[in-house]
Design an enzyme around this catalytic site. Structure first.
Site, PDB file in Angstrom:
ATOM      1  N   TYR A  76     -14.010   8.201 -12.085  1.00  0.00           N
ATOM      2  CA  TYR A  76     -13.702   7.019 -11.236  1.00  0.00           C
ATOM      3  C   TYR A  76     -14.184   5.747 -11.909  1.00  0.00           C
ATOM      4  O   TYR A  76     -13.412   4.800 -12.109  1.00  0.00           O
ATOM      5  CB  TYR A  76     -14.358   7.172  -9.851  1.00  0.00           C
ATOM      6  CG  TYR A  76     -14.426   5.871  -9.077  1.00  0.00           C
ATOM      7  CD1 TYR A  76     -13.263   5.225  -8.656  1.00  0.00           C
ATOM      8  CD2 TYR A  76     -15.657   5.260  -8.781  1.00  0.00           C
ATOM      9  CE1 TYR A  76     -13.316   4.021  -7.954  1.00  0.00           C
ATOM     10  CE2 TYR A  76     -15.718   4.058  -8.081  1.00  0.00           C
ATOM     11  CZ  TYR A  76     -14.550   3.443  -7.670  1.00  0.00           C
ATOM     12  OH  TYR A  76     -14.609   2.242  -6.992  1.00  0.00           O
ATOM     13  N   LYS A  93     -12.126   2.479 -13.430  1.00  0.00           N
ATOM     14  CA  LYS A  93     -12.310   1.099 -12.963  1.00  0.00           C
ATOM     15  C   LYS A  93     -12.745   0.210 -14.142  1.00  0.00           C
ATOM     16  O   LYS A  93     -12.315  -0.943 -14.248  1.00  0.00           O
ATOM     17  CB  LYS A  93     -13.357   1.033 -11.841  1.00  0.00           C
ATOM     18  CG  LYS A  93     -12.932   1.660 -10.531  1.00  0.00           C
ATOM     19  CD  LYS A  93     -11.736   0.990  -9.861  1.00  0.00           C
ATOM     20  CE  LYS A  93     -12.060  -0.353  -9.253  1.00  0.00           C
ATOM     21  NZ  LYS A  93     -10.904  -0.889  -8.471  1.00  0.00           N
ATOM     22  N   ASP A 152       0.860  -1.192   0.000  1.00  0.00           N
ATOM     23  CA  ASP A 152       0.000   0.000   0.000  1.00  0.00           C
ATOM     24  C   ASP A 152       0.891   1.236   0.000  1.00  0.00           C
ATOM     25  O   ASP A 152       1.922   1.277   0.660  1.00  0.00           O
ATOM     26  CB  ASP A 152      -0.892  -0.008   1.253  1.00  0.00           C
ATOM     27  CG  ASP A 152      -2.091   0.924   1.116  1.00  0.00           C
ATOM     28  OD1 ASP A 152      -3.224   0.431   1.114  1.00  0.00           O
ATOM     29  OD2 ASP A 152      -1.878   2.157   1.008  1.00  0.00           O
ATOM     30  N   THR A 189     -16.070  -2.392  -9.068  1.00  0.00           N
ATOM     31  CA  THR A 189     -17.276  -1.717  -8.567  1.00  0.00           C
ATOM     32  C   THR A 189     -18.476  -1.916  -9.500  1.00  0.00           C
ATOM     33  O   THR A 189     -18.300  -2.080 -10.721  1.00  0.00           O
ATOM     34  CB  THR A 189     -16.991  -0.203  -8.424  1.00  0.00           C
ATOM     35  OG1 THR A 189     -18.209   0.482  -8.171  1.00  0.00           O
ATOM     36  CG2 THR A 189     -16.380   0.385  -9.696  1.00  0.00           C
ATOM     37  N   ASP A 190     -19.671  -1.803  -8.940  1.00  0.00           N
ATOM     38  CA  ASP A 190     -20.880  -1.852  -9.768  1.00  0.00           C
ATOM     39  C   ASP A 190     -21.026  -0.576 -10.605  1.00  0.00           C
ATOM     40  O   ASP A 190     -21.824  -0.532 -11.537  1.00  0.00           O
ATOM     41  CB  ASP A 190     -22.140  -2.062  -8.908  1.00  0.00           C
ATOM     42  CG  ASP A 190     -22.376  -0.971  -7.865  1.00  0.00           C
ATOM     43  OD1 ASP A 190     -21.533  -0.062  -7.715  1.00  0.00           O
ATOM     44  OD2 ASP A 190     -23.426  -1.029  -7.185  1.00  0.00           O
ATOM     45  N   GLU A 191     -20.240   0.457 -10.271  1.00  0.00           N
ATOM     46  CA  GLU A 191     -20.397   1.739 -10.978  1.00  0.00           C
ATOM     47  C   GLU A 191     -19.972   1.640 -12.449  1.00  0.00           C
ATOM     48  O   GLU A 191     -20.320   2.504 -13.247  1.00  0.00           O
ATOM     49  CB  GLU A 191     -19.630   2.841 -10.240  1.00  0.00           C
ATOM     50  CG  GLU A 191     -20.140   2.991  -8.821  1.00  0.00           C
ATOM     51  CD  GLU A 191     -19.596   4.175  -8.040  1.00  0.00           C
ATOM     52  OE1 GLU A 191     -19.228   5.185  -8.659  1.00  0.00           O
ATOM     53  OE2 GLU A 191     -19.550   4.080  -6.800  1.00  0.00           O
TER      54      GLU A 191
HETATM   55  P1  NAD Z   1      -9.846   3.072  -0.050  1.00  0.00           P
HETATM   56  O1  NAD Z   1      -9.743   4.365  -0.770  1.00  0.00           O
HETATM   57  O2  NAD Z   1     -10.331   3.043   1.360  1.00  0.00           O
HETATM   58  O3  NAD Z   1      -8.426   2.358  -0.060  1.00  0.00           O
HETATM   59  C1  NAD Z   1      -7.588   2.343  -1.185  1.00  0.00           C
HETATM   60  C2  NAD Z   1      -6.195   1.947  -0.731  1.00  0.00           C
HETATM   61  O4  NAD Z   1      -5.348   1.946  -1.896  1.00  0.00           O
HETATM   62  C3  NAD Z   1      -5.580   2.950   0.260  1.00  0.00           C
HETATM   63  O5  NAD Z   1      -5.031   2.244   1.347  1.00  0.00           O
HETATM   64  C4  NAD Z   1      -4.506   3.646  -0.546  1.00  0.00           C
HETATM   65  O6  NAD Z   1      -3.383   4.044   0.233  1.00  0.00           O
HETATM   66  C5  NAD Z   1      -4.129   2.582  -1.569  1.00  0.00           C
HETATM   67  N1  NAD Z   1      -3.556   3.176  -2.799  1.00  0.00           N
HETATM   68  C6  NAD Z   1      -4.060   4.206  -3.519  1.00  0.00           C
HETATM   69  N2  NAD Z   1      -3.239   4.491  -4.556  1.00  0.00           N
HETATM   70  C7  NAD Z   1      -2.208   3.593  -4.482  1.00  0.00           C
HETATM   71  C8  NAD Z   1      -1.055   3.372  -5.279  1.00  0.00           C
HETATM   72  N3  NAD Z   1      -0.779   4.133  -6.350  1.00  0.00           N
HETATM   73  N4  NAD Z   1      -0.221   2.360  -4.942  1.00  0.00           N
HETATM   74  C9  NAD Z   1      -0.483   1.581  -3.847  1.00  0.00           C
HETATM   75  N5  NAD Z   1      -1.547   1.768  -3.054  1.00  0.00           N
HETATM   76  C10 NAD Z   1      -2.405   2.756  -3.369  1.00  0.00           C
HETATM   77  O7  NAD Z   1     -10.750   2.144  -0.976  1.00  0.00           O
HETATM   78  P2  NAD Z   1     -11.801   1.021  -0.570  1.00  0.00           P
HETATM   79  O8  NAD Z   1     -13.101   1.647  -0.329  1.00  0.00           O
HETATM   80  O9  NAD Z   1     -11.193   0.134   0.453  1.00  0.00           O
HETATM   81  O10 NAD Z   1     -11.893   0.238  -1.960  1.00  0.00           O
HETATM   82  C11 NAD Z   1     -11.019  -0.848  -2.259  1.00  0.00           C
HETATM   83  C12 NAD Z   1     -11.300  -1.336  -3.661  1.00  0.00           C
HETATM   84  O11 NAD Z   1     -12.663  -1.721  -3.767  1.00  0.00           O
HETATM   85  C13 NAD Z   1     -11.066  -0.267  -4.746  1.00  0.00           C
HETATM   86  O12 NAD Z   1     -10.471  -0.892  -5.847  1.00  0.00           O
HETATM   87  C14 NAD Z   1     -12.458   0.231  -5.062  1.00  0.00           C
HETATM   88  O13 NAD Z   1     -12.534   0.669  -6.400  1.00  0.00           O
HETATM   89  C15 NAD Z   1     -13.286  -1.017  -4.839  1.00  0.00           C
HETATM   90  N6  NAD Z   1     -14.671  -0.747  -4.434  1.00  0.00           N
HETATM   91  C16 NAD Z   1     -14.964  -0.047  -3.306  1.00  0.00           C
HETATM   92  C17 NAD Z   1     -16.292   0.184  -2.947  1.00  0.00           C
HETATM   93  C18 NAD Z   1     -16.672   0.908  -1.686  1.00  0.00           C
HETATM   94  O14 NAD Z   1     -17.871   1.088  -1.431  1.00  0.00           O
HETATM   95  N7  NAD Z   1     -15.755   1.336  -0.854  1.00  0.00           N
HETATM   96  C19 NAD Z   1     -17.326  -0.306  -3.759  1.00  0.00           C
HETATM   97  C20 NAD Z   1     -16.988  -0.989  -4.917  1.00  0.00           C
HETATM   98  C21 NAD Z   1     -15.661  -1.230  -5.236  1.00  0.00           C
HETATM   99  P1  TYD Z   2     -20.277   7.968  -1.766  1.00  0.00           P
HETATM  100  O1  TYD Z   2     -20.190   7.431  -0.362  1.00  0.00           O
HETATM  101  O2  TYD Z   2     -19.303   9.001  -2.206  1.00  0.00           O
HETATM  102  O3  TYD Z   2     -20.244   6.700  -2.733  1.00  0.00           O
HETATM  103  P2  TYD Z   2     -20.578   6.598  -4.330  1.00  0.00           P
HETATM  104  O4  TYD Z   2     -20.559   7.947  -4.928  1.00  0.00           O
HETATM  105  O5  TYD Z   2     -19.444   5.751  -4.819  1.00  0.00           O
HETATM  106  O6  TYD Z   2     -21.901   5.909  -4.426  1.00  0.00           O
HETATM  107  O7  TYD Z   2     -21.733   8.577  -1.962  1.00  0.00           O
HETATM  108  C1  TYD Z   2     -22.891   7.785  -1.729  1.00  0.00           C
HETATM  109  C2  TYD Z   2     -24.090   8.618  -2.123  1.00  0.00           C
HETATM  110  O8  TYD Z   2     -24.199   9.726  -1.223  1.00  0.00           O
HETATM  111  C3  TYD Z   2     -23.980   9.242  -3.509  1.00  0.00           C
HETATM  112  O9  TYD Z   2     -25.272   9.256  -4.108  1.00  0.00           O
HETATM  113  C4  TYD Z   2     -23.526  10.661  -3.247  1.00  0.00           C
HETATM  114  C5  TYD Z   2     -24.147  10.983  -1.906  1.00  0.00           C
HETATM  115  N1  TYD Z   2     -23.385  11.918  -1.043  1.00  0.00           N
HETATM  116  C6  TYD Z   2     -24.037  13.011  -0.473  1.00  0.00           C
HETATM  117  O10 TYD Z   2     -25.247  13.246  -0.667  1.00  0.00           O
HETATM  118  N2  TYD Z   2     -23.303  13.852   0.334  1.00  0.00           N
HETATM  119  C7  TYD Z   2     -21.974  13.644   0.578  1.00  0.00           C
HETATM  120  O11 TYD Z   2     -21.351  14.481   1.312  1.00  0.00           O
HETATM  121  C8  TYD Z   2     -21.336  12.510  -0.004  1.00  0.00           C
HETATM  122  C9  TYD Z   2     -19.875  12.248   0.232  1.00  0.00           C
HETATM  123  C10 TYD Z   2     -22.083  11.670  -0.810  1.00  0.00           C
END
Ligand code: NAD
Ligand code: TYD
Length: 349
Positions: free
Chosen positions: A156, A160, A34, A131-133
């Site tokens: 984003y 992805k 990381d 991601t589902d996005e």
């Molecule tokens: P996060 O942002 O909390 O963590 C990302 C990690 O990647 C961090 O620890 C960061 O330091 C590390 N990182 C970033 N750039 C880097 C680089 N260049 N080299 C090495 N490390 C690096 O993200 P998360 O929410 O834990 O998501 C993890 C994965 O799951 C991602 O690939 C994200 O796209 C995917 N994902 C997340 C969600 C969600 O709801 N959080 C949903 C769908 C998919």
């Molecule tokens: P987020 O947690 O950023 O996840 P994602 O955009 O990947 O779904 O946002 C979740 C939802 O909440 C999204 O519809 C945007 C909305 N949102 C707010 O309304 N206010 C906020 O301050 C943030 C960060 C998100």
């Protein structure tokens, strides 16, 4: 002996994956790579940092030589790739950061893995967490399945989607064993408070306004992070190479309803008068290109691997709020410096 490289293991989901694998599989060696960007913190992993089957390496997936040497040095057998820039709002401000980490970084890992594993692909797996996005945005009905066409609409999700395509291309072109899972919005302990749920909790605790984009009508399908980790474990061990699995929480909620639920839960736990926190709700300018609705059909994963989400949203929110209330020091350490600058810049207009 499996030597698994987990990238992004100091982030939100990654730290749960690392902890789970280190504890459940003492005979696996887990190397957590990381960069420790603003989103990653080793405080997420204090409880396992001295485990004999765990080590941490600070490294940037954008630097090919270093990644390649690390894979050789540790004789890595498998990769679970989570490292990414993960926040949609930041991608709107700085798309290049997302292309360089999410696209080039993923390609670096794929090339390094291919080079090291090319003589016996069958013994190795490259697991890409996505991601589902990538599927775009739904109207009021319907669900994303594994065969839904890609239609990413933010920098984003476009980055992805590009990384998913690269993973499939390496499977198809070189025969690298790969698997991809596309999940919905995760929530739970250790989530950085730029994402909706921890941001709202943090703002209620510090009596700041609660920014709801637009009218709060956007819908997300909330997945308890522990359920996601169970899915990753199953997919890692059972998936057929080249396959994709959707992982969702079956927990759709409008943002405004979610924010109101958090207000009620926190008022009750903090002993506030009913309705106190709701007064902090502020409708702010909408996110540009804001996707209306995400909803996942996980029936493939449920049918093939007998996985289903265990937590309904209200139970998960209670647990999440309890965790943040019991870990205020973590929250404070994470919301200084860079976070304050980001917050000021993003929410001032
Ligand atoms: P996060 O942002 O909390 O963590 C990302 C990690 O990647 C961090 O620890 C960061 O330091 C590390 N990182 C970033 N750039 C880097 C680089 N260049 N080299 C090495 N490390 C690096 O993200 P998360 O929410 O834990 O998501 C993890 C994965 O799951 C991602 O690939 C994200 O796209 C995917 N994902 C997340 C969600 C969600 O709801 N959080 C949903 C769908 C998919
Ligand atoms: P987020 O947690 O950023 O996840 P994602 O955009 O990947 O779904 O946002 C979740 C939802 O909440 C999204 O519809 C945007 C909305 N949102 C707010 O309304 N206010 C906020 O301050 C943030 C960060 C998100």
């Amino acid at each position: 002996m499996r030597k698994i490289l987990v990238t992004g293991g100091a982030g939100f989901i990654g730290s749960h994956v690392v902890r789970h694998f280190v504890k459940k599989y003492p005979h696996y060696e887990i190397v957590n790579l990381d960069l420790l960007t603003y989103a990653g913190s080793l405080t997420n992993l204090i409880d396992i940092e001295n485990a004999p089957n765990y080590r941490f390496v600070k490294m940037d997936i954008r630097v090919f030589e270093e990644i390649s040497n690390l894979i050789i040095k540790h004789q890595i057998t498998d990769i679970i790739h989570l490292a990414a820039e993960s926040h949609v709002d930041r991608s709107i401000t700085d798309p290049n950061a997302f292309v360089s980490t999410n696209v080039l970084g993923t390609c670096n890992l794929l090339i390094a893995a291919r080079n090291f594993w090319k003589d016996n692909y069958n013994d190795h797996l490259f697991y890409h967490v996505s991601t589902d996005e990538v599927y775009g945005s739904l109207q009021e009905t319907g669900f994303f399945t594994e065969s839904t066409s890609y239609d990413p609409r933010s920098p984003y999700s476009a980055s992805k989607a590009a990384s998913d395509h690269l993973v499939r291309a390496f499977n198809h072109t070189y025969g690298l064993r790969t698997v991809i899972s596309n999940c919905s919005n995760n929530y739970g302990p250790y989530q950085f408070p730029e994402k909706l749920i921890p941001l709202i909790i943090n703002n209620i605790l510090s009596q700041r306004s609660l920014p709801v984009y637009g009218q709060g009508q956007n819908v997300r399908d909330w997945l308890w992070v522990g359920d996601h980790v169970m899915a990753i474990d199953l997919i890692f061990h059972k998936a057929i190479s080249g396959e994709t699995y959707n992982v969702g929480g079956n927990n759709e909620m409008k943002n405004i309803d979610l924010v109101r639920s958090l207000c009620n839960i926190l008022d009750r736990k903090l002993g506030n008068k009913e309705g106190t926190s709701e007064k902090l709700i502020t409708f702010v300018k909408d996110r540009p290109g804001h996707d209306l609705r995400y909803a996942i059909d996980s029936s493939k994963l449920q049918a093939e691997m007998n996985w289903s989400p265990s937590k309904m949203i209200m139970e998960g929110l209670e647990l999440t709020v309890d965790w943040y209330l019991n870990n205020k020091a973590w929250l404070q350490s994470i919301t200084s410096g860079e976070y304050l600058n980001y917050y000021k810049k993003h929410y001032s207009n």
